[in-house]
Design an enzyme around this catalytic site. Structure first.
Site, PDB file in Angstrom:
ATOM      1  N   LEU A  42       0.850  -1.181   0.000  1.00 49.81           N
ATOM      2  CA  LEU A  42       0.000   0.000   0.000  1.00 49.81           C
ATOM      3  C   LEU A  42       0.896   1.245   0.000  1.00 49.81           C
ATOM      4  O   LEU A  42       1.807   1.348   0.808  1.00 49.81           O
ATOM      5  CB  LEU A  42      -0.912   0.015   1.233  1.00 49.81           C
ATOM      6  CG  LEU A  42      -2.009  -1.055   1.290  1.00 49.81           C
ATOM      7  CD1 LEU A  42      -2.856  -0.873   2.546  1.00 49.81           C
ATOM      8  CD2 LEU A  42      -2.883  -1.030   0.046  1.00 49.81           C
ATOM      9  N   GLY A  43       0.643   2.168  -0.925  1.00 49.02           N
ATOM     10  CA  GLY A  43       1.486   3.366  -1.039  1.00 49.02           C
ATOM     11  C   GLY A  43       2.517   3.253  -2.155  1.00 49.02           C
ATOM     12  O   GLY A  43       3.160   4.236  -2.510  1.00 49.02           O
ATOM     13  N   ALA A 186      22.782  10.516 -13.295  1.00 49.71           N
ATOM     14  CA  ALA A 186      22.634  11.745 -12.499  1.00 49.71           C
ATOM     15  C   ALA A 186      21.286  12.405 -12.746  1.00 49.71           C
ATOM     16  O   ALA A 186      21.165  13.613 -12.861  1.00 49.71           O
ATOM     17  CB  ALA A 186      23.779  12.716 -12.792  1.00 49.71           C
ATOM     18  N   VAL A 242      28.988   3.867 -18.309  1.00 56.84           N
ATOM     19  CA  VAL A 242      29.585   2.685 -17.689  1.00 56.84           C
ATOM     20  C   VAL A 242      29.569   1.527 -18.681  1.00 56.84           C
ATOM     21  O   VAL A 242      28.627   1.372 -19.449  1.00 56.84           O
ATOM     22  CB  VAL A 242      28.866   2.286 -16.375  1.00 56.84           C
ATOM     23  CG1 VAL A 242      29.097   3.325 -15.316  1.00 56.84           C
ATOM     24  CG2 VAL A 242      27.388   2.063 -16.576  1.00 56.84           C
ATOM     25  N   MET A 321       7.345  10.470 -14.981  1.00 60.99           N
ATOM     26  CA  MET A 321       7.004   9.441 -13.997  1.00 60.99           C
ATOM     27  C   MET A 321       7.208  10.027 -12.591  1.00 60.99           C
ATOM     28  O   MET A 321       8.217   9.785 -11.946  1.00 60.99           O
ATOM     29  CB  MET A 321       7.843   8.192 -14.248  1.00 60.99           C
ATOM     30  CG  MET A 321       7.487   7.532 -15.576  1.00 60.99           C
ATOM     31  SD  MET A 321       8.081   5.840 -15.723  1.00 60.99           S
ATOM     32  CE  MET A 321       9.733   6.130 -16.229  1.00 60.99           C
ATOM     33  N   LEU A 322       6.237  10.804 -12.196  1.00 63.83           N
ATOM     34  CA  LEU A 322       6.304  11.507 -10.908  1.00 63.83           C
ATOM     35  C   LEU A 322       5.036  11.206 -10.119  1.00 63.83           C
ATOM     36  O   LEU A 322       3.940  11.135 -10.697  1.00 63.83           O
ATOM     37  CB  LEU A 322       6.418  13.018 -11.139  1.00 63.83           C
ATOM     38  CG  LEU A 322       7.658  13.479 -11.919  1.00 63.83           C
ATOM     39  CD1 LEU A 322       7.551  14.952 -12.285  1.00 63.83           C
ATOM     40  CD2 LEU A 322       8.928  13.224 -11.116  1.00 63.83           C
ATOM     41  N   HIS A 448       8.211  39.201   3.762  1.00 62.70           N
ATOM     42  CA  HIS A 448       9.632  39.469   3.956  1.00 62.70           C
ATOM     43  C   HIS A 448      10.036  39.097   5.385  1.00 62.70           C
ATOM     44  O   HIS A 448       9.326  39.461   6.312  1.00 62.70           O
ATOM     45  CB  HIS A 448       9.940  40.945   3.724  1.00 62.70           C
ATOM     46  CG  HIS A 448      11.362  41.295   4.066  1.00 62.70           C
ATOM     47  ND1 HIS A 448      12.405  40.970   3.223  1.00 62.70           N
ATOM     48  CD2 HIS A 448      11.900  41.895   5.163  1.00 62.70           C
ATOM     49  CE1 HIS A 448      13.542  41.379   3.775  1.00 62.70           C
ATOM     50  NE2 HIS A 448      13.264  41.936   4.961  1.00 62.70           N
TER      51      HIS A 448
HETATM   52  P1  NAD Z   1      16.298   9.269 -15.004  1.00 62.93           P
HETATM   53  O1  NAD Z   1      15.889   8.628 -16.268  1.00 62.93           O
HETATM   54  O2  NAD Z   1      15.708  10.561 -14.631  1.00 62.93           O
HETATM   55  O3  NAD Z   1      17.897   9.449 -14.985  1.00 62.93           O
HETATM   56  C1  NAD Z   1      18.774   8.394 -15.329  1.00 62.93           C
HETATM   57  C2  NAD Z   1      20.092   8.982 -15.801  1.00 62.93           C
HETATM   58  O4  NAD Z   1      20.979   7.914 -16.048  1.00 62.93           O
HETATM   59  C3  NAD Z   1      19.959   9.769 -17.100  1.00 62.93           C
HETATM   60  O5  NAD Z   1      20.438  11.082 -16.916  1.00 62.93           O
HETATM   61  C4  NAD Z   1      20.794   8.971 -18.078  1.00 62.93           C
HETATM   62  O6  NAD Z   1      21.463   9.775 -19.028  1.00 62.93           O
HETATM   63  C5  NAD Z   1      21.785   8.249 -17.161  1.00 62.93           C
HETATM   64  N1  NAD Z   1      22.333   7.019 -17.746  1.00 62.93           N
HETATM   65  C6  NAD Z   1      21.652   6.079 -18.440  1.00 62.93           C
HETATM   66  N2  NAD Z   1      22.512   5.113 -18.838  1.00 62.93           N
HETATM   67  C7  NAD Z   1      23.747   5.434 -18.362  1.00 62.93           C
HETATM   68  C8  NAD Z   1      25.050   4.815 -18.436  1.00 62.93           C
HETATM   69  N3  NAD Z   1      25.251   3.671 -19.097  1.00 62.93           N
HETATM   70  N4  NAD Z   1      26.095   5.412 -17.831  1.00 62.93           N
HETATM   71  C9  NAD Z   1      25.904   6.582 -17.184  1.00 62.93           C
HETATM   72  N5  NAD Z   1      24.717   7.207 -17.101  1.00 62.93           N
HETATM   73  C10 NAD Z   1      23.635   6.643 -17.665  1.00 62.93           C
HETATM   74  O7  NAD Z   1      16.037   8.158 -13.890  1.00 62.93           O
HETATM   75  P2  NAD Z   1      16.167   8.143 -12.289  1.00 62.93           P
HETATM   76  O8  NAD Z   1      16.960   9.268 -11.760  1.00 62.93           O
HETATM   77  O9  NAD Z   1      16.598   6.749 -11.976  1.00 62.93           O
HETATM   78  O10 NAD Z   1      14.668   8.321 -11.833  1.00 62.93           O
HETATM   79  C11 NAD Z   1      13.655   7.372 -12.221  1.00 62.93           C
HETATM   80  C12 NAD Z   1      12.292   8.027 -12.254  1.00 62.93           C
HETATM   81  O11 NAD Z   1      11.886   8.370 -10.959  1.00 62.93           O
HETATM   82  C13 NAD Z   1      12.287   9.296 -13.090  1.00 62.93           C
HETATM   83  O12 NAD Z   1      11.064   9.377 -13.782  1.00 62.93           O
HETATM   84  C14 NAD Z   1      12.381  10.374 -12.060  1.00 62.93           C
HETATM   85  O13 NAD Z   1      11.829  11.599 -12.485  1.00 62.93           O
HETATM   86  C15 NAD Z   1      11.611   9.764 -10.898  1.00 62.93           C
HETATM   87  N6  NAD Z   1      12.129  10.318  -9.640  1.00 62.93           N
HETATM   88  C16 NAD Z   1      11.685  11.515  -9.227  1.00 62.93           C
HETATM   89  C17 NAD Z   1      12.179  12.072  -8.073  1.00 62.93           C
HETATM   90  C18 NAD Z   1      11.660  13.382  -7.615  1.00 62.93           C
HETATM   91  O14 NAD Z   1      10.632  13.820  -8.105  1.00 62.93           O
HETATM   92  N7  NAD Z   1      12.329  14.042  -6.680  1.00 62.93           N
HETATM   93  C19 NAD Z   1      13.150  11.429  -7.341  1.00 62.93           C
HETATM   94  C20 NAD Z   1      13.604  10.208  -7.804  1.00 62.93           C
HETATM   95  C21 NAD Z   1      13.087   9.669  -8.952  1.00 62.93           C
END
Ligand code: NAD
Length: 469
Positions: A42-43, A186, A242, A321-322, A448
């Site tokens: 759940l969640g 990143a 990588v 995907m948020l 402020h």
């Molecule tokens: P992402 O797709 O946002 O980022 C993955 C990153 O990995 C990309 O920048 C990509 O270029 C890099 N990458 C891919 N293959 C690579 C390789 N071989 N070597 C080096 N870099 C590589 O995915 P995420 O950060 O795992 O997040 C997953 C989902 O969850 C996303 O939809 C994200 O928006 C969501 N999320 C949101 C939040 C938030 O709203 N604060 C926090 C975490 C995750």
């Protein structure tokens, strides 16, 4: 055969549970099927092994970092910081448990029936549920809402083993952090974990294939975050892919590909943060004729799929995907089913927030996107360097940037990095929802001293009238 439902929601993440509650509020006989999978329960991922526990750890990290960076100057001693990741993990699990139990309570309160098990659409208006124990059973329903979410991606050779190569699920339970960690990717997952583990004393290397950290955000945001992370001692390797990992050697050897050729990085743990894939397999979608859009279920602005009476919401229904996008889709779908839908999804106005420090928050078009869309733009940028509230907080880094239409001043996009900007994006989203102008934002007296004043200054800057710069 059990009683017929009006709605059966498959999945109880932030999309599914919100949809089920709203449907029940509207008087629909509603069930929600949730299996309690690896990341779920759940969640869903958000409450169990995603947003909520991650934010709890980010707060622990921020406290540690603040004491290290500012304790002495702020008059709080001793500043010798001791790290106890186990305690931080316990706190994050406590918060997660509390919220997930809350969903069970909300289901009971609203009369949503929780069917525990794995669902498969067994034909038009039929959902088969296979419980963990006991025999499968089928329920009949007028409407089906698919809210099955997404799971972590990995690559061949980088499969999660839970110890040497881990994913976010394992990272959130790491009670004894390693000396060195390479984080691959990143995006938000990568930069948030980099923040936490660096604050807890881990030697962090962030590896990103594209040319910038948070590559999907405004380019200046990526540069500002990378500068801040380097200052904190992290190694940032952009433009680096990588290739392979040798798990048997000690330390582990990670081979990466750069434009200068292959290089090797020594590490103790590799954390994969390379995105998520929607969960569509095994649901019976093909048999039912539900169309896909790439890996996602194809939907319209009312979250309707190509099959009448079948809806899809959340990560399984497309980007971004948020969690908040999914929850909103849940409400739109439930109200549409009940025949009271009055606003469809507006995908161009979904905020995106990274809870790293400094925080990142964006909405709408970047300057480049606005120009490409044919707008004549005026950009108002207000740096936080001399902003009173940011200075008092000890975090005068970052900026607020408003991309406005040059002729009418309509707010096209807002891009922020800095202290507490996650709380400022609501104003920007509301401004865009109401088609407000920079003139209207600037005409409102913002409190402020507050970070919100910086939004007002950026609006003034877009009209060449900023006061404090
Ligand atoms: P992402 O797709 O946002 O980022 C993955 C990153 O990995 C990309 O920048 C990509 O270029 C890099 N990458 C891919 N293959 C690579 C390789 N071989 N070597 C080096 N870099 C590589 O995915 P995420 O950060 O795992 O997040 C997953 C989902 O969850 C996303 O939809 C994200 O928006 C969501 N999320 C949101 C939040 C938030 O709203 N604060 C926090 C975490 C995750």
């Amino acid at each position: 055969m059990a009683d017929a439902f009006d709605v059966v929601v498959i999945g109880a993440g932030p999309a599914g549970y919100v949809c089920a509650i709203r449907a029940a509020q509207l008087g629909l006989k509603t069930a929600c099927v949730e299996s309690g999978s690896y990341e779920g329960g759940l969640g869903g991922t958000c409450l169990n092994w995603g947003c909520i526990p991650a934010k709890a750890l980010l707060e622990s990290g921020a406290l540690a970092q603040n004491l290290k960076d500012h304790g002495e100057e702020m008059g709080v001693r001793p500043i010798e910081v001791e790290y106890d990741m186990g305690a931080a993990v316990d706190r994050s699990r406590f918060i997660s448990d509390r919220l997930t139990k809350g969903i069970g309570f909300l289901f009971k309160k609203n009369g949503v029936e929780h069917l525990e098990g794995i669902a498969k659409i067994a034909g038009s208006g039929k959902v088969e549920v296979t419980p963990v124990e006991g025999d499968p059973f089928t329920v009949e329903t007028k409407n089906i809402v698919i809210a099955t979410g997404a799971v972590m991606k990995s690559f061949p050779g980088f499969e999660i083993d839970g110890e040497k190569v881990i994913g976010s699920r394992e990272a959130l339970a790491l009670r004894a952090p390693p000396e060195r960690m390479v984080i691959v990717g990143a995006g938000y997952v990568g930069v948030e974990f980099a923040d936490v583990f660096n604050a807890f004393g881990v030697d962090v290397t962030l590896v990103e294939a594209l040319d910038s950290v948070v590559p999907l955000a405004d380019a200046e945001i990526g540069k500002t975050l990378a500068r801040s992370y380097k200052k904190r001692g992290m190694t940032i390797r952009t433009g680096t892919k990588v290739k392979s990992v040798d798990r048997e050697s000690s330390p582990m050897i990670l081979t990466v590909e750069t434009d200068k050729g292959d290089e090797q990085i020594e590490t103790d743990v590799v954390l994969m943060a390379v995105g998520r894939s929607p969960v569509t397999a095994g649901l019976g979608l093909e048999e039912l004729g539900v169309e896909l859009n790439g890996p996602w279920v194809k939907i319209n602005e009312w979250c309707e799929t190509s099959v009448p009476g079948v809806y899809a919401i959340g990560d399984v229904a497309g980007e971004p995907m948020l969690a908040h996008k999914g929850s909103h889709e849940g409400i739109v779908a439930a109200e549409r089913i009940a025949g009271v839908g009055h606003h469809p999804m507006r995908y161009d106005n979904i905020p995106s927030v990274g809870y790293c420090h400094p925080e990142i928050a964006t909405i709408g078009l970047t300057e480049e996107e606005a120009v490409a869309a044919g707008h004549e733009v005026k950009v108002g940028k207000y740096p936080l360097t001399a902003h009173g509230r940011a200075l008092t907080a000890g975090h005068p880094e970052g900026f607020i940037k408003i991309v406005a239409d040059a002729k009418y001043g309509e707010v096209l996009g807002v891009h922020m990095i800095g202290y507490n900007v996650s709380e400022l994006i609501g104003e920007a989203g509301m401004a865009r929802a109401l088609e407000s102008t920079v003139e209207e934002i600037a005409a409102h007296a913002h409190a402020h001293p507050s970070m919100a004043e910086a939004v007002m200054e950026a609006a003034l800057a877009a009209m060449d009238r900023a006061i404090h710069m």
